[in-house]
Design a protein around this motif. Structure first.
Motif, PDB file in Angstrom:
ATOM      1  N   ASN A  99       0.866  -1.162   0.000  1.00  0.00           N
ATOM      2  CA  ASN A  99       0.000   0.000   0.000  1.00  0.00           C
ATOM      3  C   ASN A  99       0.906   1.216   0.000  1.00  0.00           C
ATOM      4  OD1 ASN A  99      -1.733   2.192   1.283  1.00  0.00           O
ATOM      5  ND2 ASN A  99      -3.220   0.501   1.189  1.00  0.00           N
ATOM      6  N   ASN A 100       0.364   2.394  -0.316  1.00  0.00           N
ATOM      7  CA  ASN A 100       1.169   3.606  -0.179  1.00  0.00           C
ATOM      8  C   ASN A 100       1.639   3.766   1.253  1.00  0.00           C
ATOM      9  OD1 ASN A 100       1.068   4.411  -2.867  1.00  0.00           O
ATOM     10  ND2 ASN A 100      -0.829   5.561  -2.584  1.00  0.00           N
ATOM     11  N   TYR A 101       0.727   3.510   2.192  1.00  0.00           N
ATOM     12  CA  TYR A 101       1.110   3.471   3.604  1.00  0.00           C
ATOM     13  C   TYR A 101       1.538   2.030   3.863  1.00  0.00           C
ATOM     14  CZ  TYR A 101      -0.412   8.195   4.373  1.00  0.00           C
ATOM     15  OH  TYR A 101      -0.511   9.567   4.330  1.00  0.00           O
ATOM     16  N   ASN A 102       2.836   1.798   3.751  1.00  0.00           N
ATOM     17  CA  ASN A 102       3.348   0.425   3.696  1.00  0.00           C
ATOM     18  C   ASN A 102       3.891  -0.118   5.014  1.00  0.00           C
ATOM     19  OD1 ASN A 102       5.395   2.302   3.502  1.00  0.00           O
ATOM     20  ND2 ASN A 102       6.539   1.207   1.938  1.00  0.00           N
ATOM     21  N   ILE A 103       4.086   0.719   6.014  1.00  0.00           N
ATOM     22  CA  ILE A 103       4.528   0.256   7.332  1.00  0.00           C
ATOM     23  C   ILE A 103       3.384   0.515   8.312  1.00  0.00           C
ATOM     24  CG2 ILE A 103       6.189   0.565   9.230  1.00  0.00           C
ATOM     25  CD1 ILE A 103       7.446  -0.633   6.707  1.00  0.00           C
ATOM     26  N   TRP A 104       2.957  -0.547   8.996  1.00  0.00           N
ATOM     27  CA  TRP A 104       1.888  -0.458   9.980  1.00  0.00           C
ATOM     28  C   TRP A 104       2.395  -1.069  11.275  1.00  0.00           C
ATOM     29  CZ3 TRP A 104      -3.382   1.031   8.975  1.00  0.00           C
ATOM     30  CH2 TRP A 104      -3.605   1.442   7.653  1.00  0.00           C
ATOM     31  N   PHE A 105       2.190  -0.361  12.390  1.00  0.00           N
ATOM     32  CA  PHE A 105       2.624  -0.906  13.674  1.00  0.00           C
ATOM     33  C   PHE A 105       1.704  -0.434  14.782  1.00  0.00           C
ATOM     34  CE2 PHE A 105       5.016   2.995  12.962  1.00  0.00           C
ATOM     35  CZ  PHE A 105       5.051   3.639  14.191  1.00  0.00           C
ATOM     36  N   THR A 106       1.689  -1.189  15.860  1.00  0.00           N
ATOM     37  CA  THR A 106       0.934  -0.770  17.034  1.00  0.00           C
ATOM     38  C   THR A 106       1.907  -0.166  18.029  1.00  0.00           C
ATOM     39  OG1 THR A 106       1.113  -2.960  18.016  1.00  0.00           O
ATOM     40  CG2 THR A 106      -0.879  -2.507  16.755  1.00  0.00           C
ATOM     41  N   LEU A 107       1.425   0.841  18.736  1.00  0.00           N
ATOM     42  CA  LEU A 107       2.261   1.544  19.698  1.00  0.00           C
ATOM     43  C   LEU A 107       1.460   1.761  20.977  1.00  0.00           C
ATOM     44  CD1 LEU A 107       4.845   3.133  20.441  1.00  0.00           C
ATOM     45  CD2 LEU A 107       3.818   5.123  19.296  1.00  0.00           C
ATOM     46  N   ILE A 108       2.060   1.371  22.094  1.00  0.00           N
ATOM     47  CA  ILE A 108       1.448   1.557  23.409  1.00  0.00           C
ATOM     48  C   ILE A 108       2.362   2.474  24.216  1.00  0.00           C
ATOM     49  CG2 ILE A 108       0.725   0.406  25.540  1.00  0.00           C
ATOM     50  CD1 ILE A 108       0.370  -2.149  23.841  1.00  0.00           C
ATOM     51  N   ALA A 109       1.767   3.462  24.881  1.00  0.00           N
ATOM     52  CA  ALA A 109       2.543   4.413  25.692  1.00  0.00           C
ATOM     53  C   ALA A 109       1.678   4.882  26.864  1.00  0.00           C
ATOM     54  CB  ALA A 109       2.983   5.600  24.823  1.00  0.00           C
ATOM     55  N   PRO A 110       2.294   5.558  27.834  1.00  0.00           N
ATOM     56  CA  PRO A 110       1.543   5.996  29.019  1.00  0.00           C
ATOM     57  C   PRO A 110       0.428   7.010  28.736  1.00  0.00           C
ATOM     58  CG  PRO A 110       3.886   6.004  29.465  1.00  0.00           C
ATOM     59  CD  PRO A 110       3.727   5.771  27.994  1.00  0.00           C
ATOM     60  N   SER A 111       0.520   7.725  27.596  1.00  0.00           N
ATOM     61  CA  SER A 111      -0.496   8.745  27.316  1.00  0.00           C
ATOM     62  C   SER A 111      -0.528   9.042  25.818  1.00  0.00           C
ATOM     63  CB  SER A 111      -0.172  10.040  28.068  1.00  0.00           C
ATOM     64  OG  SER A 111       1.033  10.598  27.559  1.00  0.00           O
ATOM     65  N   LYS A 112      -1.587   9.736  25.421  1.00  0.00           N
ATOM     66  CA  LYS A 112      -1.701  10.180  24.034  1.00  0.00           C
ATOM     67  C   LYS A 112      -0.540  11.122  23.690  1.00  0.00           C
ATOM     68  CE  LYS A 112      -4.785  12.661  20.924  1.00  0.00           C
ATOM     69  NZ  LYS A 112      -5.966  13.495  20.803  1.00  0.00           N
ATOM     70  N   GLU A 113      -0.170  11.960  24.648  1.00  0.00           N
ATOM     71  CA  GLU A 113       0.943  12.898  24.429  1.00  0.00           C
ATOM     72  C   GLU A 113       2.262  12.158  24.226  1.00  0.00           C
ATOM     73  OE1 GLU A 113      -2.484  14.665  26.080  1.00  0.00           O
ATOM     74  OE2 GLU A 113      -1.256  13.132  27.058  1.00  0.00           O
ATOM     75  N   ALA A 114       2.454  11.089  24.982  1.00  0.00           N
ATOM     76  CA  ALA A 114       3.679  10.288  24.817  1.00  0.00           C
ATOM     77  C   ALA A 114       3.705   9.647  23.435  1.00  0.00           C
ATOM     78  CB  ALA A 114       3.769   9.229  25.912  1.00  0.00           C
ATOM     79  N   ILE A 115       2.573   9.164  22.968  1.00  0.00           N
ATOM     80  CA  ILE A 115       2.503   8.599  21.612  1.00  0.00           C
ATOM     81  C   ILE A 115       2.856   9.662  20.590  1.00  0.00           C
ATOM     82  CG2 ILE A 115       0.864   7.796  19.844  1.00  0.00           C
ATOM     83  CD1 ILE A 115      -0.394   6.025  22.033  1.00  0.00           C
ATOM     84  N   GLU A 116       2.296  10.848  20.736  1.00  0.00           N
ATOM     85  CA  GLU A 116       2.584  11.943  19.800  1.00  0.00           C
ATOM     86  C   GLU A 116       4.075  12.280  19.801  1.00  0.00           C
ATOM     87  OE1 GLU A 116      -0.124  15.019  21.037  1.00  0.00           O
ATOM     88  OE2 GLU A 116      -1.862  13.952  20.213  1.00  0.00           O
ATOM     89  N   ARG A 117       4.696  12.302  20.987  1.00  0.00           N
ATOM     90  CA  ARG A 117       6.138  12.591  21.074  1.00  0.00           C
ATOM     91  C   ARG A 117       6.953  11.506  20.359  1.00  0.00           C
ATOM     92  NH1 ARG A 117       4.798  14.078  26.304  1.00  0.00           N
ATOM     93  NH2 ARG A 117       5.551  12.103  27.144  1.00  0.00           N
ATOM     94  N   ILE A 118       6.604  10.259  20.589  1.00  0.00           N
ATOM     95  CA  ILE A 118       7.338   9.154  19.953  1.00  0.00           C
ATOM     96  C   ILE A 118       7.208   9.236  18.440  1.00  0.00           C
ATOM     97  CG2 ILE A 118       7.369   6.638  19.623  1.00  0.00           C
ATOM     98  CD1 ILE A 118       6.511   6.452  22.643  1.00  0.00           C
ATOM     99  N   LEU A 119       5.997   9.473  17.950  1.00  0.00           N
ATOM    100  CA  LEU A 119       5.802   9.549  16.497  1.00  0.00           C
ATOM    101  C   LEU A 119       6.530  10.746  15.899  1.00  0.00           C
ATOM    102  CD1 LEU A 119       2.075   8.433  16.170  1.00  0.00           C
ATOM    103  CD2 LEU A 119       4.162   7.065  15.906  1.00  0.00           C
TER     104      LEU A 119
END
Length: 149
Positions: A99-119
Protein backbone atom coordinates in the motif's frame (compact mmCIF):
# COMPACT_ATOMS: atom_id res chain seq x y z
CA UNK A 1 6.48 -31.41 14.80
CA UNK A 2 5.69 -34.47 16.81
CA UNK A 3 2.81 -35.06 19.22
CA UNK A 4 4.75 -33.74 22.25
CA UNK A 5 5.70 -30.53 20.39
CA UNK A 6 2.01 -29.98 19.62
CA UNK A 7 0.92 -30.67 23.20
CA UNK A 8 3.49 -28.21 24.54
CA UNK A 9 2.42 -25.56 22.02
CA UNK A 10 -1.22 -26.01 23.03
CA UNK A 11 -0.28 -25.62 26.69
CA UNK A 12 1.91 -22.54 26.38
CA UNK A 13 -0.48 -20.60 24.16
CA UNK A 14 -3.56 -21.09 26.33
CA UNK A 15 -2.56 -22.02 29.87
CA UNK A 16 1.06 -21.09 30.56
CA UNK A 17 1.70 -21.81 34.24
CA UNK A 18 2.36 -18.86 36.51
CA UNK A 19 4.94 -20.58 38.66
CA UNK A 20 8.54 -20.26 39.73
CA UNK A 21 9.45 -23.07 37.30
CA UNK A 22 6.71 -23.11 34.65
CA UNK A 23 8.53 -25.56 32.38
CA UNK A 24 8.73 -28.01 35.26
CA UNK A 25 4.96 -27.74 35.74
CA UNK A 26 4.43 -28.44 32.03
CA UNK A 27 6.91 -31.32 32.15
CA UNK A 28 5.08 -32.96 35.04
CA UNK A 29 1.77 -32.67 33.19
CA UNK A 30 3.15 -34.49 30.15
CA UNK A 31 5.45 -36.94 31.93
CA UNK A 32 8.62 -35.25 30.67
CA UNK A 33 11.67 -33.68 32.21
CA UNK A 34 11.93 -29.94 32.64
CA UNK A 35 15.00 -29.98 30.37
CA UNK A 36 13.01 -31.75 27.61
CA UNK A 37 10.30 -29.07 27.69
CA UNK A 38 12.86 -26.24 27.63
CA UNK A 39 14.67 -27.94 24.75
CA UNK A 40 11.40 -28.34 22.84
CA UNK A 41 10.44 -24.68 23.29
CA UNK A 42 13.95 -23.58 22.29
CA UNK A 43 13.81 -25.74 19.14
CA UNK A 44 10.38 -24.34 18.19
CA UNK A 45 11.64 -20.78 18.74
CA UNK A 46 14.81 -21.33 16.71
CA UNK A 47 12.80 -22.84 13.85
CA UNK A 48 10.47 -19.83 13.77
CA UNK A 49 7.33 -21.68 14.84
CA UNK A 50 7.31 -19.65 18.06
CA UNK A 51 8.00 -15.97 17.40
CA UNK A 52 7.40 -14.61 20.86
CA UNK A 53 6.68 -16.00 24.29
CA UNK A 54 5.24 -13.56 26.80
CA UNK A 55 2.21 -12.30 28.63
CA UNK A 56 -0.52 -10.21 27.07
CA UNK A 57 -1.91 -7.40 29.18
CA UNK A 58 -4.89 -5.12 28.72
CA UNK A 59 -2.92 -1.89 28.36
CA UNK A 60 -6.01 0.30 28.87
CA UNK A 61 -6.69 -1.26 32.27
CA UNK A 62 -3.09 -0.52 33.21
CA UNK A 63 -3.59 3.15 32.30
CA UNK A 64 -1.84 3.08 28.93
CA UNK A 65 -2.97 4.34 25.53
CA UNK A 66 -2.50 2.52 22.27
CA UNK A 67 -2.79 3.32 18.61
CA UNK A 68 -2.37 1.72 15.24
CA UNK A 69 0.12 3.65 13.13
CA UNK A 70 0.60 3.72 9.37
CA UNK A 71 3.53 5.33 7.62
CA UNK A 72 4.40 6.02 4.01
CA UNK A 73 8.01 4.87 3.75
CA UNK A 74 10.10 4.83 0.55
CA UNK A 75 11.24 1.30 -0.27
CA UNK A 76 14.91 2.20 0.15
CA UNK A 77 14.27 3.38 3.74
CA UNK A 78 12.12 0.46 4.96
CA UNK A 79 14.93 -1.40 6.75
CA UNK A 80 16.24 1.69 8.55
CA UNK A 81 12.79 2.97 9.51
CA UNK A 82 11.55 -0.39 10.80
CA UNK A 83 14.78 -0.89 12.76
CA UNK A 84 14.20 2.45 14.51
CA UNK A 85 10.50 1.76 15.12
CA UNK A 86 11.26 -1.66 16.59
CA UNK A 87 13.59 -0.12 19.19
CA UNK A 88 10.62 1.41 21.02
CA UNK A 89 9.43 -0.90 23.82
CA UNK A 90 5.79 0.05 23.19
CA UNK A 91 5.80 -1.34 19.65
CA UNK A 92 4.08 -4.71 19.76
CA UNK A 93 3.58 -5.43 16.05
CA UNK A 94 5.18 -4.07 12.89
CA UNK A 95 4.06 -5.12 9.43
CA UNK A 96 5.00 -4.36 5.84
CA UNK A 97 1.92 -3.86 3.64
CA UNK A 98 1.44 -3.51 -0.10
CA UNK A 99 0.00 0.00 0.00
CA UNK A 100 1.17 3.61 -0.18
CA UNK A 101 1.11 3.47 3.60
CA UNK A 102 3.35 0.42 3.70
CA UNK A 103 4.53 0.26 7.33
CA UNK A 104 1.89 -0.46 9.98
CA UNK A 105 2.62 -0.91 13.67
CA UNK A 106 0.93 -0.77 17.03
CA UNK A 107 2.26 1.54 19.70
CA UNK A 108 1.45 1.56 23.41
CA UNK A 109 2.54 4.41 25.69
CA UNK A 110 1.54 6.00 29.02
CA UNK A 111 -0.50 8.74 27.32
CA UNK A 112 -1.70 10.18 24.03
CA UNK A 113 0.94 12.90 24.43
CA UNK A 114 3.68 10.29 24.82
CA UNK A 115 2.50 8.60 21.61
CA UNK A 116 2.58 11.94 19.80
CA UNK A 117 6.14 12.59 21.07
CA UNK A 118 7.34 9.15 19.95
CA UNK A 119 5.80 9.55 16.50
CA UNK A 120 7.33 13.02 16.14
CA UNK A 121 10.73 11.63 17.14
CA UNK A 122 10.39 8.83 14.58
CA UNK A 123 9.45 11.40 11.94
CA UNK A 124 12.34 13.71 12.89
CA UNK A 125 14.92 10.89 12.90
CA UNK A 126 13.77 9.29 9.63
CA UNK A 127 12.49 12.24 7.63
CA UNK A 128 9.20 10.38 7.17
CA UNK A 129 6.45 12.98 7.33
CA UNK A 130 3.42 10.88 6.45
CA UNK A 131 2.76 9.01 9.67
CA UNK A 132 -0.84 8.50 10.75
CA UNK A 133 -2.00 7.62 14.23
CA UNK A 134 -5.23 5.64 14.09
CA UNK A 135 -6.48 5.15 17.66
CA UNK A 136 -9.27 2.61 18.14
CA UNK A 137 -12.79 3.89 18.49
CA UNK A 138 -14.20 0.49 19.46
CA UNK A 139 -12.33 -2.46 20.93
CA UNK A 140 -12.84 -6.04 19.85
CA UNK A 141 -10.59 -8.70 21.31
CA UNK A 142 -10.40 -11.86 19.28
CA UNK A 143 -8.75 -14.75 21.06
CA UNK A 144 -6.87 -16.94 18.62
CA UNK A 145 -5.56 -20.34 19.58
CA UNK A 146 -3.96 -22.59 17.03
CA UNK A 147 -5.13 -26.01 18.15
CA UNK A 148 -2.31 -28.40 17.29
CA UNK A 149 -4.18 -31.67 17.72
Amino acid sequence: MDKIDKQILNKIQTDFPVAERPYKVIAEEFGLTEEAVISCVKKLKESGIIRRLGATFDSRRLGYTSTLVSAKVPVEKISDVTALINKYPGVTHNYLRENNYNIWFTLIAPSKEAIERILKTISDKTGIEEIRSLPAVNFFKVKVNFEME
